[in-house]
Design a protein around this motif. Structure first.
Motif, PDB file in Angstrom:
ATOM      1  N   GLY A 173       0.816  -1.217   0.000  1.00 33.58           N
ATOM      2  CA  GLY A 173       0.000   0.000   0.000  1.00 33.58           C
ATOM      3  C   GLY A 173       0.845   1.259   0.000  1.00 33.58           C
ATOM      4  O   GLY A 173       0.540   2.229  -0.715  1.00 33.58           O
ATOM      5  N   ALA A 174       1.919   1.268   0.793  1.00 32.30           N
ATOM      6  CA  ALA A 174       2.803   2.443   0.838  1.00 32.30           C
ATOM      7  C   ALA A 174       3.495   2.645  -0.501  1.00 32.30           C
ATOM      8  O   ALA A 174       3.630   3.781  -0.982  1.00 32.30           O
ATOM      9  N   GLY A 221       0.972   4.005  -2.986  1.00 35.11           N
ATOM     10  CA  GLY A 221       0.711   5.416  -2.690  1.00 35.11           C
ATOM     11  C   GLY A 221       1.837   6.304  -3.176  1.00 35.11           C
ATOM     12  O   GLY A 221       1.606   7.396  -3.726  1.00 35.11           O
ATOM     13  N   TYR A 222       3.054   5.871  -2.984  1.00 33.47           N
ATOM     14  CA  TYR A 222       4.224   6.620  -3.470  1.00 33.47           C
ATOM     15  C   TYR A 222       4.183   6.749  -4.989  1.00 33.47           C
ATOM     16  O   TYR A 222       4.425   7.830  -5.537  1.00 33.47           O
ATOM     17  N   ARG A 271       1.560   6.522  -6.988  1.00 30.95           N
ATOM     18  CA  ARG A 271       0.449   7.376  -7.426  1.00 30.95           C
ATOM     19  C   ARG A 271       0.847   8.840  -7.363  1.00 30.95           C
ATOM     20  O   ARG A 271       0.588   9.607  -8.305  1.00 30.95           O
ATOM     21  N   ASN A 272       1.461   9.234  -6.262  1.00 28.66           N
ATOM     22  CA  ASN A 272       1.880  10.633  -6.136  1.00 28.66           C
ATOM     23  C   ASN A 272       2.988  10.978  -7.118  1.00 28.66           C
ATOM     24  O   ASN A 272       3.065  12.109  -7.603  1.00 28.66           O
ATOM     25  N   ARG A 327       1.333  17.779  -7.237  1.00 20.23           N
ATOM     26  CA  ARG A 327       2.227  17.623  -6.090  1.00 20.23           C
ATOM     27  C   ARG A 327       3.152  18.823  -6.031  1.00 20.23           C
ATOM     28  O   ARG A 327       3.451  19.458  -7.058  1.00 20.23           O
ATOM     29  N   TYR A 373       4.662   4.910   7.195  1.00 16.26           N
ATOM     30  CA  TYR A 373       5.139   3.552   6.924  1.00 16.26           C
ATOM     31  C   TYR A 373       6.662   3.492   6.899  1.00 16.26           C
ATOM     32  O   TYR A 373       7.264   2.557   7.450  1.00 16.26           O
ATOM     33  N   PRO A 389       0.807   9.431   5.014  1.00 12.07           N
ATOM     34  CA  PRO A 389       0.661   7.979   5.193  1.00 12.07           C
ATOM     35  C   PRO A 389       1.929   7.207   4.808  1.00 12.07           C
ATOM     36  O   PRO A 389       2.316   6.265   5.502  1.00 12.07           O
ATOM     37  N   VAL A 390       2.564   7.613   3.711  1.00  9.38           N
ATOM     38  CA  VAL A 390       3.788   6.934   3.281  1.00  9.38           C
ATOM     39  C   VAL A 390       4.914   7.215   4.272  1.00  9.38           C
ATOM     40  O   VAL A 390       5.717   6.332   4.586  1.00  9.38           O
ATOM     41  N   SER A 420       4.151  11.794   1.282  1.00  6.78           N
ATOM     42  CA  SER A 420       2.857  12.059   1.900  1.00  6.78           C
ATOM     43  C   SER A 420       2.883  11.541   3.334  1.00  6.78           C
ATOM     44  O   SER A 420       3.734  10.722   3.707  1.00  6.78           O
TER      45      SER A 420
END
Length: 689
Positions: free
Chosen positions: A457-458, A461-462, A464-465, A537, A634, A630-631, A628
């Motif tokens: 997930g991390a 997410g990385y 995607r950004n 971003r 982690y 959340p990342v 971000s």
């Protein structure tokens, strides 16, 4: 170049490619125990040797020695002692000590054939003569010419520590831990818990000479041996010093003891062990440090020990030990000053008389789910276990029978271990401890699945950004102008109530979502993050630092997935009798990190470490805007699992080394005077005659 001047000396070489095609034939074949060829081992050995000393050139004799150890077979005449248990070798050690005339004397460094018979005490005697031929081929020729007479046996000259070292190393009946403990204790003649310089040299001399005799090859050339021992001793000194510094940083008592020891050392006094009070020589290497580098797992080992570690791995009994075999569990070390206790020989049980991991879990799950003892209820309970598909009908029938025949009260009182005892009556107490351990490992599977999911997930997410474009400069300037229009912006800190009125929301909500540095104000950077459109971003979410964390996230995803697959494999049936070790990923096999790249990594860490305390906290990472929130959470959790919302410089650098498949350079910087003394005096002290 430091070479061998005699024309009869082996030819020094730079790399494996310098050998002729005839010599290199077979080097490309994969080793039997690892996913690597001997040719690759040679290339790594050459590179590491050049790192240690650019002037050094390894010679052919050394490579023939390592080829024999990693690819060849030891002498068939050695089999009488190569398959012995730890109990046997501890008794041999005791018999050796009994050869002393007085308890305070040192045991003989060389024994004759008659004394060797008393030491080994193996029959028939012909097997003893085979061992003598391996360790003293010249003296054994007299046995052929004269017969097995007392006179001929008295002329045999064998080094006891060589036989014990080789026998223990080669035995498939001794665990890796016990092998290392035995060998290190064998050379700790003063029972100090550490090896001084001479003891360390004696250890490797016995190992190299003994293994050379066992495999029928010459040991490494004396210069190569000198270079290897000098390098490894220096690395051990550095490692031990680093451990002391770490200990001193965490405990004031230890810090004061270390300072006092340094003062004594500088004044020429000996250093006493703080726990036992025994006086040690001035320069020693703790056995705990030696155990760490000699254990048969070079995944994090010093590159200078690469070949020794591979040799240990080849003869690592733990890899092919069956459940029924068992190893000695009550052995710590050898002692010279106090009586050595003979360890108890473990009872052997055939593996067919014991369950596998999946079967143990099914029994445990079934006992937990059962409400009654009827056949339908047992079938229902068995079906609830996810491991039932890993078992066969024979096991399922055996479990059904055991549950039907067992009294319910006994089952409820004894639990699943009582059921296993009824199903496998030959199981021993050590097996039931192992059964409980297997169940705990299985329960951790769900935790590992969660960690694997978090890592993926991390990473997603990385990514995607990372696919988002950087916010246009005009849009970013507009946001900055809005911030400057707010009260307090000229001081760089807008109060939360002002921001709350601006967004027409409560100050509490602003604090919860956007107070990254916990200062009760909103900075320009925080305001830009609040106002940045979701499809863009900010510029700080780019650059070298972000790329490095991206590599760390990829590493985390790979490591967690690999760990999950490994845990799952433990509970799956496999036809493979022996695992092939993935040594190509071991740190010692990696190339050294370039100096400029390592400096870049340190610079990124320094830039994020706002208070220069050698730790990056979650707030540091979030405020930087590099990742971000959340990342960032982690990454901090992954790199600093034992810290509270932070990770250290060392954890950061070590993760990047693994991510880029690099390692720290092997360097002789920090070499101690004692290590240099080895290089000067070794030729005279250890002649390879």
């Amino acid at each position: 170049m430091r070479g061998h001047s005699s024309s009869s000396s082996p030819v020094p070489v730079h790399t494996a490619g310098e050998y002729s095609g005839t010599w290199r034939r077979g080097w490309s074949r994969q080793l039997s125990f690892a996913d690597i060829s001997f040719g690759q081992c040679v290339d790594k050995l050459m590179r590491i040797s050049l790192e240690l000393d650019p002037k050094w050139r390894t010679d052919e004799t050394t490579l023939i020695f390592w080829e024999a150890l990693l690819m060849g077979e030891y002498s068939s005449e050695l089999k009488p002692v190569a398959n012995r248990t730890l109990t046997f070798w501890v008794q041999v050690f005791k018999n050796w000590l009994d050869l002393r005339k007085h308890p305070e004397d040192e045991p003989p460094s060389v024994v004759n054939g008659l004394e060797l018979q008393d030491m080994l005490n193996i029959y028939p005697k012909e097997t003893m003569y085979k061992v003598m031929r391996v360790f003293d081929p010249a003296g054994s020729r007299l046995l052929v010419a004269e017969g097995k007479t007392t006179h001929a046996l008295s002329k045999i000259k064998v080094v006891p520590v060589q036989i014990m070292t080789v026998g223990v190393c080669l035995s498939p009946w001794i665990s890796s831990r016990n092998k290392i403990c035995f060998i290190l204790g064998l050379f700790d003649g003063n029972d100090s818990g550490a090896l001084d310089r001479e003891q360390y040299l004696s250890l490797w001399k016995a190992w190299f000479l003994g293994m050379g005799k066992a495999f029928g090859v010459k040991p490494p050339h004396a210069d190569d041996f000198k270079n290897a021992v000098r390098a490894t001793y220096a690395r051990l000194s550095i490692k031990a010093s680093a451990r002391l510094r770490k200990l001193a940083a965490t405990d004031v008592t230890h810090k004061n003891a270390i300072i006092e020891a340094i003062k004594k050392k500088q004044s020429g006094q000996s250093i006493s062990d703080s726990t036992s009070g025994a006086t040690r020589p001035e320069q020693v290497v703790p056995i705990s440090t030696l155990q760490e580098v000699m254990m048969a797992d070079p995944s994090g080992a010093e590159p200078a020990f690469l070949m020794q570690n591979f040799a240990m791995l080849r003869f690592c009994s733990d890899r092919w030990a069956s459940l029924g075999q068992g190893f000695v569990e009550d052995f710590e070390t050898l002692t010279y000053k106090t009586p050595v206790r003979i360890p108890k020989e473990p009872e052997r049980v055939h593996s067919e008389d014991l369950p596998d991991r999946a079967e143990v879990v099914v029994v445990r799950d079934c006992c937990q789910e059962m409400g009654g003892s009827s056949i339908p209820e047992i079938e229902r309970a068995m079906g609830t276990s996810t491991m039932i598909k890993m078992t066969d009908t024979k096991f399922q029938g055996k479990l059904m029978t055991a549950l039907l025949e067992m009294d319910t009260a006994i089952r409820l009182q004894g639990g699943y271990l009582k059921v296993l005892q009824a199903m496998y009556p030959r199981a021993l107490p050590r097996h039931f401890k192992l059964f409980e351990q297997w169940c705990n490992e299985y329960d951790k599977l769900s935790q590992q699945e969660s960690r694997t999911s978090d890592a993926r997930g991390a990473l997603l997410g990385y990514r995607r950004n990372s696919r988002k474009p950087i916010i246009p400069a005009s849009e970013l300037e507009r946001i900055k102008r809005e911030y400057q229009s707010l009260k307090g912006a000229d001081l760089g800190a807008v109060p939360f109530d002002v921001i709350a009125r601006y967004f027409d929301t409560s100050a509490r909500e602003i604090v919860t979502k956007h107070d990254l540095d916990f200062d009760n104000h909103v900075s320009l950077r925080e305001f830009c993050r609040m106002m940045c459109p979701a499809n863009y971003r900010l510029p700080e979410m780019d650059g070298v630092g972000r790329e490095l964390f991206g590599k760390i996230l990829e590493l985390a995803d790979q490591e967690e997935q690999k760990q999950l697959e490994h845990r799952r494999t433990l509970f799956q049936r496999t036809d493979s009798e022996e695992d092939i070790l993935e040594v190509t990923t071991f740190s010692a096999m990696c190339e050294p990190v370039p100096a400029d790249l390592l400096l870049q990594w340190h610079a990124v860490f320094d830039d994020l470490d706002r208070d220069a305390d050698e730790k990056i906290r979650l707030s540091d990472l979030v405020i930087s805007g590099c990742l971000s929130e959340p990342v960032s959470k982690y990454v901090v959790q992954y790199l600093g699992p034992d810290l509270q919302d932070a990770f250290t410089r060392d954890a950061f650098i070590q993760a990047l080394l693994r991510a880029y498949h690099l390692r720290k350079p092997v360097s002789m910087q920090g070499e101690t005077p004692h290590a240099r003394t080895i290089g000067k005096n070794l030729q005279a002290s250890f002649a390879f005659a």
